[in-house]
Structure formats: C-alpha cells, structure tokens
Enzyme design. Structure first.
Site, PDB file in Angstrom:
ATOM      1  N   ARG A   1      83.280  26.020  35.178  1.00  0.00           N
ATOM      2  CA  ARG A   1      83.959  25.319  34.065  1.00  0.00           C
ATOM      3  C   ARG A   1      82.987  24.566  33.154  1.00  0.00           C
ATOM      4  NH1 ARG A   1      88.818  23.519  37.548  1.00  0.00           N
ATOM      5  NH2 ARG A   1      90.302  25.192  37.111  1.00  0.00           N
TER       6      ARG A   1
ATOM      7  N   LYS B   1      77.394  27.750  18.490  1.00  0.00           N
ATOM      8  CA  LYS B   1      78.108  29.012  18.726  1.00  0.00           C
ATOM      9  C   LYS B   1      77.406  29.797  19.826  1.00  0.00           C
ATOM     10  CE  LYS B   1      80.389  30.077  14.350  1.00  0.00           C
ATOM     11  NZ  LYS B   1      80.423  30.985  13.192  1.00  0.00           N
TER      12      LYS B   1
ATOM     13  N   GLU C   1      67.603  33.702   6.429  1.00  0.00           N
ATOM     14  CA  GLU C   1      68.439  32.533   6.754  1.00  0.00           C
ATOM     15  C   GLU C   1      67.810  31.255   6.183  1.00  0.00           C
ATOM     16  OE1 GLU C   1      71.386  33.008   7.950  1.00  0.00           O
ATOM     17  OE2 GLU C   1      71.174  35.059   8.694  1.00  0.00           O
TER      18      GLU C   1
ATOM     19  N   LYS D   1      71.414  23.173   8.689  1.00  0.00           N
ATOM     20  CA  LYS D   1      72.453  23.831   9.489  1.00  0.00           C
ATOM     21  C   LYS D   1      73.249  22.780  10.278  1.00  0.00           C
ATOM     22  CE  LYS D   1      74.109  27.454  12.288  1.00  0.00           C
ATOM     23  NZ  LYS D   1      73.945  28.562  13.201  1.00  0.00           N
TER      24      LYS D   1
ATOM     25  N   GLU E   1      84.882  25.822  11.649  1.00  0.00           N
ATOM     26  CA  GLU E   1      84.803  26.780  10.546  1.00  0.00           C
ATOM     27  C   GLU E   1      86.091  26.852   9.734  1.00  0.00           C
ATOM     28  OE1 GLU E   1      82.615  30.197  11.742  1.00  0.00           O
ATOM     29  OE2 GLU E   1      82.545  30.995   9.722  1.00  0.00           O
TER      30      GLU E   1
ATOM     31  N   ARG F   1      81.574  25.062   6.835  1.00  0.00           N
ATOM     32  CA  ARG F   1      80.771  25.978   7.652  1.00  0.00           C
ATOM     33  C   ARG F   1      80.783  27.398   7.075  1.00  0.00           C
ATOM     34  NH1 ARG F   1      80.081  25.429  14.143  1.00  0.00           N
ATOM     35  NH2 ARG F   1      78.517  27.027  14.378  1.00  0.00           N
TER      36      ARG F   1
ATOM     37  N   ASN G   1      78.018  31.590   5.461  1.00  0.00           N
ATOM     38  CA  ASN G   1      78.216  33.043   5.324  1.00  0.00           C
ATOM     39  C   ASN G   1      77.659  33.591   4.020  1.00  0.00           C
ATOM     40  OD1 ASN G   1      79.601  33.774   7.717  1.00  0.00           O
ATOM     41  ND2 ASN G   1      81.369  32.617   6.963  1.00  0.00           N
TER      42      ASN G   1
ATOM     43  N   HIS H   1      76.210  37.043   3.694  1.00  0.00           N
ATOM     44  CA  HIS H   1      76.595  37.793   4.889  1.00  0.00           C
ATOM     45  C   HIS H   1      77.769  38.746   4.669  1.00  0.00           C
ATOM     46  CE1 HIS H   1      73.831  35.048   6.696  1.00  0.00           C
ATOM     47  NE2 HIS H   1      73.979  35.584   7.886  1.00  0.00           N
TER      48      HIS H   1
ATOM     49  N   HIS I   1      76.735  42.016   6.253  1.00  0.00           N
ATOM     50  CA  HIS I   1      77.437  42.672   7.365  1.00  0.00           C
ATOM     51  C   HIS I   1      77.918  44.069   6.964  1.00  0.00           C
ATOM     52  CE1 HIS I   1      78.287  38.529   9.337  1.00  0.00           C
ATOM     53  NE2 HIS I   1      77.232  39.101   9.872  1.00  0.00           N
TER      54      HIS I   1
ATOM     55  N   HIS J   1      69.534  42.857  10.722  1.00  0.00           N
ATOM     56  CA  HIS J   1      70.390  41.807  10.172  1.00  0.00           C
ATOM     57  C   HIS J   1      69.657  41.052   9.057  1.00  0.00           C
ATOM     58  CE1 HIS J   1      73.481  38.716  10.154  1.00  0.00           C
ATOM     59  NE2 HIS J   1      72.539  37.800  10.246  1.00  0.00           N
TER      60      HIS J   1
HETATM   61  N1  LIG Z   1      74.827  31.408  17.734  1.00  0.00           N
HETATM   62  C1  LIG Z   1      74.545  31.480  16.449  1.00  0.00           C
HETATM   63  O1  LIG Z   1      74.927  30.612  15.642  1.00  0.00           O
HETATM   64  C2  LIG Z   1      73.707  32.617  15.959  1.00  0.00           C
HETATM   65  C3  LIG Z   1      73.169  32.580  14.669  1.00  0.00           C
HETATM   66  C4  LIG Z   1      72.349  33.619  14.265  1.00  0.00           C
HETATM   67  C5  LIG Z   1      72.092  34.682  15.115  1.00  0.00           C
HETATM   68  N2  LIG Z   1      72.670  34.680  16.354  1.00  0.00           N
HETATM   69  C6  LIG Z   1      72.391  35.794  17.281  1.00  0.00           C
HETATM   70  O2  LIG Z   1      70.993  35.847  17.511  1.00  0.00           O
HETATM   71  C7  LIG Z   1      70.623  37.179  17.826  1.00  0.00           C
HETATM   72  C8  LIG Z   1      69.397  37.546  17.040  1.00  0.00           C
HETATM   73  O3  LIG Z   1      68.372  36.628  17.351  1.00  0.00           O
HETATM   74  P1  LIG Z   1      66.833  37.046  17.342  1.00  0.00           P
HETATM   75  O4  LIG Z   1      66.496  37.633  16.052  1.00  0.00           O
HETATM   76  O5  LIG Z   1      66.058  35.908  17.863  1.00  0.00           O
HETATM   77  O6  LIG Z   1      66.837  38.279  18.363  1.00  0.00           O
HETATM   78  P2  LIG Z   1      66.224  38.476  19.815  1.00  0.00           P
HETATM   79  O7  LIG Z   1      66.601  37.401  20.735  1.00  0.00           O
HETATM   80  O8  LIG Z   1      66.588  39.866  20.208  1.00  0.00           O
HETATM   81  O9  LIG Z   1      64.650  38.372  19.554  1.00  0.00           O
HETATM   82  C9  LIG Z   1      64.030  39.336  18.741  1.00  0.00           C
HETATM   83  C10 LIG Z   1      62.925  40.069  19.514  1.00  0.00           C
HETATM   84  O10 LIG Z   1      61.794  39.226  19.581  1.00  0.00           O
HETATM   85  C11 LIG Z   1      61.398  39.038  20.936  1.00  0.00           C
HETATM   86  N3  LIG Z   1      60.870  37.693  20.978  1.00  0.00           N
HETATM   87  C12 LIG Z   1      61.529  36.542  20.748  1.00  0.00           C
HETATM   88  N4  LIG Z   1      60.687  35.524  20.746  1.00  0.00           N
HETATM   89  C13 LIG Z   1      59.446  36.020  20.984  1.00  0.00           C
HETATM   90  C14 LIG Z   1      58.160  35.453  21.082  1.00  0.00           C
HETATM   91  N5  LIG Z   1      57.926  34.151  20.860  1.00  0.00           N
HETATM   92  N6  LIG Z   1      57.138  36.267  21.376  1.00  0.00           N
HETATM   93  C15 LIG Z   1      57.325  37.609  21.545  1.00  0.00           C
HETATM   94  N7  LIG Z   1      58.515  38.202  21.441  1.00  0.00           N
HETATM   95  C16 LIG Z   1      59.574  37.412  21.149  1.00  0.00           C
HETATM   96  C17 LIG Z   1      62.621  39.313  21.747  1.00  0.00           C
HETATM   97  O11 LIG Z   1      62.294  39.715  23.057  1.00  0.00           O
HETATM   98  C18 LIG Z   1      63.281  40.420  20.939  1.00  0.00           C
HETATM   99  O12 LIG Z   1      62.703  41.645  21.275  1.00  0.00           O
HETATM  100  C19 LIG Z   1      71.825  38.064  17.512  1.00  0.00           C
HETATM  101  O13 LIG Z   1      72.447  38.421  18.708  1.00  0.00           O
HETATM  102  C20 LIG Z   1      72.728  37.148  16.699  1.00  0.00           C
HETATM  103  O14 LIG Z   1      74.092  37.459  16.867  1.00  0.00           O
HETATM  104  C21 LIG Z   1      73.446  33.680  16.786  1.00  0.00           C
END
Ligand SMILES: NC(=O)c1ccc[n+]([C@@H]2O[C@H](COP(=O)([O-])OP(=O)(O)OC[C@H]3O[C@@H](n4cnc5c(N)ncnc54)[C@H](O)[C@@H]3O)[C@@H](O)[C@H]2O)c1
Length: 360
Positions: free
Chosen positions: A108, A130, A172, A214, A224, A228, A232, A235, A239, A251
């Site tokens: 929980r 999120k 972003e 942010k 949202e 918030r 977008n 986006h 998207h 993305h």
């Molecule tokens: N929760 C939210 O508000 C929010 C906002 C934006 C994106 N997201 C989510 O985030 C994800 C995308 O995030 P991302 O771009 O970080 O992707 P990711 O976590 O897949 O990282 C990108 C790549 O870089 C590698 N990596 C990360 N840090 C590294 C480092 N310091 N050294 C070497 N390799 C490294 C990872 O292993 C991966 O292969 C998506 O799933 C998206 O939906 C969430």
C-alpha cells in the site's frame, strides 16, 4: 512535495541515508546505467550503514510493463521486504516511472527516492509525481500520481548518456521556457553553442530552472485540470508523429517538431509574432538533431492520428497555444483550446513542406 537536491552522488551519500531511516533499501536500475553506476552507489550506501539490494532490469521502454512490475514485486516479497523499505530508482525515465509505480502500490505504498541519470529524467520524468507503465492499450495507461521522498541530481552522471538521449531532452527544456519564462529561453540560446560539450556550468542552471518550472506548474495543478495541461505544448503533434512513425521517431524529436508546428499554429491564429516563431524554430533546429528524420507520412496521416489525442473533448482536438514566448494562452480556467481544423491543416502542411524536409 518537491524535494529536489543537487549533489555529488558518491561522496555525499549521507544525504541519501537521511531518507532511509530503517537501513533497508533496494536499488532498481537498468543494465546500461547499472554497468556504470550500480557498484559505486552500492558501496557508497554501504559506507553509510545501509543494506542495499540491487535489482537490475533490461533497458528500454518495454521494461515499463505489467510483467516487469509483477516480477519486481515478487522479488521484493521473496526477499522479505516490508514497509520499512525504501526503493532507490537509479536510471532514466523508464526506471523512475517503473520504480515509482512499484513503490506506490507495494504494501500500500513505500517511499521511493529518484536518482535520475538521463537529462530527460532530470528535467521532466523525475519531477511532478507521475508514475506509470505501458499496456497493450497505450503508453502510461496504468500509474499513479505519487511523489518521491526526494530527487537527488548529480549532473556528472550525464557524461555517459548516449548522444541521442542527451540531445532529445532539449525539446522539454525549450518547452519549459516557451510556456513559462522568456528569460529562460534567452539563457538557453546563449548557452546553446556550448551545450554539445555538456559543460556543468551551462547544464546546472538549465536543469535547475527546468525543475523549478515543472514543479511550479505541477504544484499549481496536481490532477491536470488546468495549468498542468500547458506541459502538453508541442505534444499534440508530437504524439501524433510518434504514432504515425510507429514509434520509430523518438519522443524528443517528435516533440521538437511538435513545438515548431504548434508555435506556427499560434502564429497563424495571430497570437505569436512571425519573429517569435522564427526564433523558436531556429533554437529547436540548433539543439535537436532532426537530421535523418524522415517520416513517410502525409498531412492526412497526421490529422487522423490526432484523433487519438488524450486531450480531445467532444471529438475536438484541444491545443495549448502560445500568446507570446514564455506565456500560454489562458481562457478562464482553460489552458487548451479548440482550433479551426483548416488552420491546423495549414500549419501541418507548412511545416511538412518547409521545416524538417528542409533538414532531412
Ligand atoms: N513521469 C513523468 O512525468 C514522465 C515525463 C517524461 C517522460 N517520462 C517517461 O520517461 C521515459 C523516457 O525517459 P528517458 O529518455 O530517460 O528513457 P530511458 O530511461 O529509457 O533512458 C534512455 C537510455 O539511456 C540510458 N541511460 C540513462 N541514463 C544513462 C547514463 N547516465 N549513462 C548511460 N546510459 C544512460 C538508459 O539505459 C536508456 O537506454 C518514457 O517512458 C516516458 O514515458 C515520464
């Protein structure tokens, strides 16, 4: 809500310990990040008297799944972890989203700490609460809004981040400036030539300002319902482009084009000046590498893909629009607006013909 701390991770691990009163913690990471940083982090935590266990999952978006969440939960149960445990997410947005969701529902709810390692996670995914995973029904279709106990950012971890992931995150960062702070856009412009070298003195102010923006936007509108939505910006088109490319377009690149198209839309509607539009387009093309982006899509494909937009109400796509650089159009409590479909088509046409085709 937003406990964001900048630190030198391996020499200041006592700051992490303060968030783990019961000594039991689990470090969740992916294979890429783990290769560089798991061992030093485990050693740093052990030196503080903590008893960390490491869980490593495959890197990549497919890890954000129901199966992976259940697999991690089973591992935690089998190791006897209870409510006295803290999950430490060491990774990009995939890991923070997944770890956050596991922590939100395990027993929980147990605390989670984020150590974002990608630029996108530092300025976006780790901020705002999120959490989520993907299902066959779409991206982030299961999740919660649950805030981490703390976010610890060490920008030296960016040294090993692959170039595409680094570059894409600037979509972003530019978006934050466009929706909130023109001075911030000027700062990004002035540091742009040095950013490919990843100098700390340039990156730190940008990451800090993006976190502030942010956090400010999210804390004004947790669920949202209003402000918030401004996050977008870029986006709606972004998207749609990801969908029509069958997610081959990243993305970050999709949002980069989205920022440009939606700025052009704002110009078409008489909200933004042509000069402001050109300024935005130029910065986007300087910082986000759209070279090689080729989308075999027509205007019709993109318009049809807009039908899946989550912000749609009564069959109408709703758009975040800029009234100037640093300011979104707000109408009463509404941050997203209906736009005549002919104007939308015109913007898509214009951009398809002269923005990225010019930089194929
Ligand atoms: N929760 C939210 O508000 C929010 C906002 C934006 C994106 N997201 C989510 O985030 C994800 C995308 O995030 P991302 O771009 O970080 O992707 P990711 O976590 O897949 O990282 C990108 C790549 O870089 C590698 N990596 C990360 N840090 C590294 C480092 N310091 N050294 C070497 N390799 C490294 C990872 O292993 C991966 O292969 C998506 O799933 C998206 O939906 C969430």
């Amino acid at each position: 809500m937003n406990n964001i701390q900048f630190l030198s991770l391996f020499s200041e691990s006592h700051r992490i310990k303060q968030c783990c009163p019961h000594h039991r913690c689990v470090v969740l990471t992916d294979e890429n990040v783990g290769r560089h940083y798991a061992q030093p982090l485990l050693e740093a935590l052990q030196s503080q008297g903590l008893l960390p266990q490491l869980i490593t999952v495959p890197a990549g978006e497919s890890t954000k799944s129901r199966q992976m969440k259940a697999w991690i939960e089973d591992k935690l149960f089998q190791s006897g972890y209870g409510r006295d445990t803290v999950i430490i997410a060491l990774g990009g947005g995939v890991i923070t989203d997944l770890a956050g969701f596991v922590a939100a529902t395990y027993c929980r709810g147990i605390p989670v700490i984020y150590i974002p390692t990608s630029l996108l996670a530092m300025v976006d995914a780790a901020i705002g609460g999120k959490t989520g995973i993907n299902t066959a029904y779409g991206k982030n279709t299961l999740g919660t809004i649950t805030h981490p106990q703390a976010v610890f950012i060490d920008i030296t971890l960016l040294n090993t981040l692959p170039e595409t992931d680094y570059n894409d995150a600037f979509s972003e960062i530019i978006k934050h400036a466009l929706i909130y702070d023109e001075n911030y856009l000027s700062l990004i412009e002035s540091t742009a030539p040095r950013l490919p070298q990843r100098p700390s003195d340039c990156l730190l102010p940008l990451i800090k300002r993006s976190c502030e923006i942010k956090s400010a936007v999210v804390s004004g509108d947790e669920t949202e319902q209003g402000q918030r939505e401004s996050l977008n910006f870029g986006h709606t088109i972004g998207h749609a482009l990801e969908r029509v490319s069958d997610y081959r377009l990243t993305h970050g690149k999709a949002v980069a084009v989205g920022l440009t198209v939606e700025s052009y839309l704002s110009y078409q509607l008489g909200l933004l000046t042509l000069e402001a539009f050109h300024r935005i387009q130029s910065l986007v093309l300087t910082l986000i590498d759209l070279e090689g982006v080729h989308l075999a899509a027509t205007e019709l494909d993109i318009v049809q893909s807009l039908l899946y937009d989550k912000k749609r109400r009564q069959q109408q796509c709703r758009w975040v629009l800029l009234s100037s650089i640093g300011q979104v159009k707000v109408d009463g409590a509404h941050y997203a607006h209906s736009v005549n479909s002919l104007v939308v088509k015109k913007s898509i046409d214009y951009l398809l013909s002269c923005c990225w085709r010019q930089y194929p």
